[in-house]
Write a protein that holds these residues in place. Sequence first.
Motif, PDB file in Angstrom:
ATOM      1  N   VAL A  63      67.220  23.973   3.322  1.00  0.00           N
ATOM      2  CA  VAL A  63      66.405  22.693   3.008  1.00  0.00           C
ATOM      3  C   VAL A  63      66.345  22.542   1.456  1.00  0.00           C
ATOM      4  N   ARG A  64      66.735  21.081   1.074  1.00  0.00           N
ATOM      5  CA  ARG A  64      66.888  20.992  -0.285  1.00  0.00           C
ATOM      6  C   ARG A  64      65.899  20.097  -0.675  1.00  0.00           C
ATOM      7  N   SER A  65      65.977  18.696   0.157  1.00  0.00           N
ATOM      8  CA  SER A  65      65.353  17.669  -0.249  1.00  0.00           C
ATOM      9  C   SER A  65      64.009  17.707  -0.112  1.00  0.00           C
ATOM     10  N   GLY A  66      63.539  18.526   0.854  1.00  0.00           N
ATOM     11  CA  GLY A  66      61.812  18.650   1.344  1.00  0.00           C
ATOM     12  C   GLY A  66      61.616  19.736   0.597  1.00  0.00           C
ATOM     13  N   ILE A  67      62.152  20.670  -0.277  1.00  0.00           N
ATOM     14  CA  ILE A  67      61.822  21.926  -0.797  1.00  0.00           C
ATOM     15  C   ILE A  67      60.383  21.493  -1.444  1.00  0.00           C
ATOM     16  N   LYS A 112      63.759  24.610  13.593  1.00  0.00           N
ATOM     17  CA  LYS A 112      62.627  25.202  13.221  1.00  0.00           C
ATOM     18  C   LYS A 112      63.085  25.662  11.929  1.00  0.00           C
ATOM     19  N   LEU A 113      61.925  25.856  11.041  1.00  0.00           N
ATOM     20  CA  LEU A 113      62.244  26.558   9.562  1.00  0.00           C
ATOM     21  C   LEU A 113      62.254  28.118   9.552  1.00  0.00           C
ATOM     22  N   LYS A 114      63.000  28.695   8.953  1.00  0.00           N
ATOM     23  CA  LYS A 114      63.378  29.910   8.806  1.00  0.00           C
ATOM     24  C   LYS A 114      63.637  30.547   7.366  1.00  0.00           C
ATOM     25  N   ARG A 115      62.737  31.541   6.660  1.00  0.00           N
ATOM     26  CA  ARG A 115      63.166  32.162   5.317  1.00  0.00           C
ATOM     27  C   ARG A 115      64.176  33.047   5.597  1.00  0.00           C
ATOM     28  N   ASP A 146      67.909  34.958   1.180  1.00  0.00           N
ATOM     29  CA  ASP A 146      67.916  34.575  -0.102  1.00  0.00           C
ATOM     30  C   ASP A 146      66.735  34.127  -0.809  1.00  0.00           C
ATOM     31  N   GLY A 147      65.639  34.005   0.012  1.00  0.00           N
ATOM     32  CA  GLY A 147      64.461  33.388  -0.068  1.00  0.00           C
ATOM     33  C   GLY A 147      64.199  32.054   0.008  1.00  0.00           C
ATOM     34  N   MET A 148      65.242  31.379   0.466  1.00  0.00           N
ATOM     35  CA  MET A 148      65.326  29.897   0.636  1.00  0.00           C
ATOM     36  C   MET A 148      64.643  29.385   2.120  1.00  0.00           C
ATOM     37  N   ILE A 149      64.312  28.477   2.481  1.00  0.00           N
ATOM     38  CA  ILE A 149      63.833  28.004   3.587  1.00  0.00           C
ATOM     39  C   ILE A 149      65.137  27.146   4.139  1.00  0.00           C
ATOM     40  N   HIS A 150      65.390  27.621   5.215  1.00  0.00           N
ATOM     41  CA  HIS A 150      66.801  27.054   6.063  1.00  0.00           C
ATOM     42  C   HIS A 150      66.024  26.549   7.552  1.00  0.00           C
ATOM     43  N   THR A 151      66.892  25.537   8.012  1.00  0.00           N
ATOM     44  CA  THR A 151      66.731  24.969   9.155  1.00  0.00           C
ATOM     45  C   THR A 151      67.518  25.745  10.288  1.00  0.00           C
ATOM     46  N   VAL A 152      67.260  26.041  11.298  1.00  0.00           N
ATOM     47  CA  VAL A 152      67.935  26.734  12.430  1.00  0.00           C
ATOM     48  C   VAL A 152      67.627  26.052  13.626  1.00  0.00           C
ATOM     49  N   HIS A 198      57.307  17.144   6.848  1.00  0.00           N
ATOM     50  CA  HIS A 198      58.030  16.369   5.950  1.00  0.00           C
ATOM     51  C   HIS A 198      59.166  16.954   5.219  1.00  0.00           C
ATOM     52  N   SER A 199      59.381  18.101   5.406  1.00  0.00           N
ATOM     53  CA  SER A 199      60.638  18.746   4.735  1.00  0.00           C
ATOM     54  C   SER A 199      61.920  18.451   5.457  1.00  0.00           C
ATOM     55  N   ILE A 200      61.993  18.056   6.641  1.00  0.00           N
ATOM     56  CA  ILE A 200      62.858  17.896   7.606  1.00  0.00           C
ATOM     57  C   ILE A 200      63.380  16.210   7.202  1.00  0.00           C
TER      58      ILE A 200
END
Length: 168
Positions: A8-12, A56-59, A62-68, A110-112
């Motif tokens: 997730v970049r734009s909603g970071i 769903k969001l998953k950390r 690498d410490g970053m949030i990803h969508t899975v 709002h992150s997605i």
Amino acid sequence: MGNYYGKVRSGITFLYRPDGIESQVTEVRLKRPVVDSLLMYAVRVAFERYPYLLVKLKRRSDGMIHTVKNPVAPIPARRRRLRALQSMVSMSNVVDITFWNCSIYVSFHHSICDGLGIMNFVKTLMYYYISFSNPKLVLSVPGLKLSSTPISDAETAEPTVDGCFVYD
């Protein structure tokens, strides 16, 4: 179909800012009470067009949030109070649909996506709900994306360049 899952970049900013808005709600008010079965069917068909919202969001390590991908789609529920997004009660989804009397509530993290992105989903959802409730009614909705409409690359493109933007 493209790969809609990743960092997730734009909603970071909404994930890491202390005062960021985590979720928003769009309310649709109808003249008659919501019919459970019609809404459930409309939600299922609308998500066929917007599979990238079934996440769903998953950390990650690498410490970053990803969508899975979330294998469990949101199930609309008749309730006065909204369900917490990304929780057990919403089956870890970041989009949730609830309804009460004559109102339908579409909650989203709002992150997605932004308000414009979710409005395309809401427009499609309401088109199907109204079409199913009155099959003889002919609807003309500008810019409507039906389940048969292909997903464009621009629709899911990352709006930031390499994730470079300032956030606190």
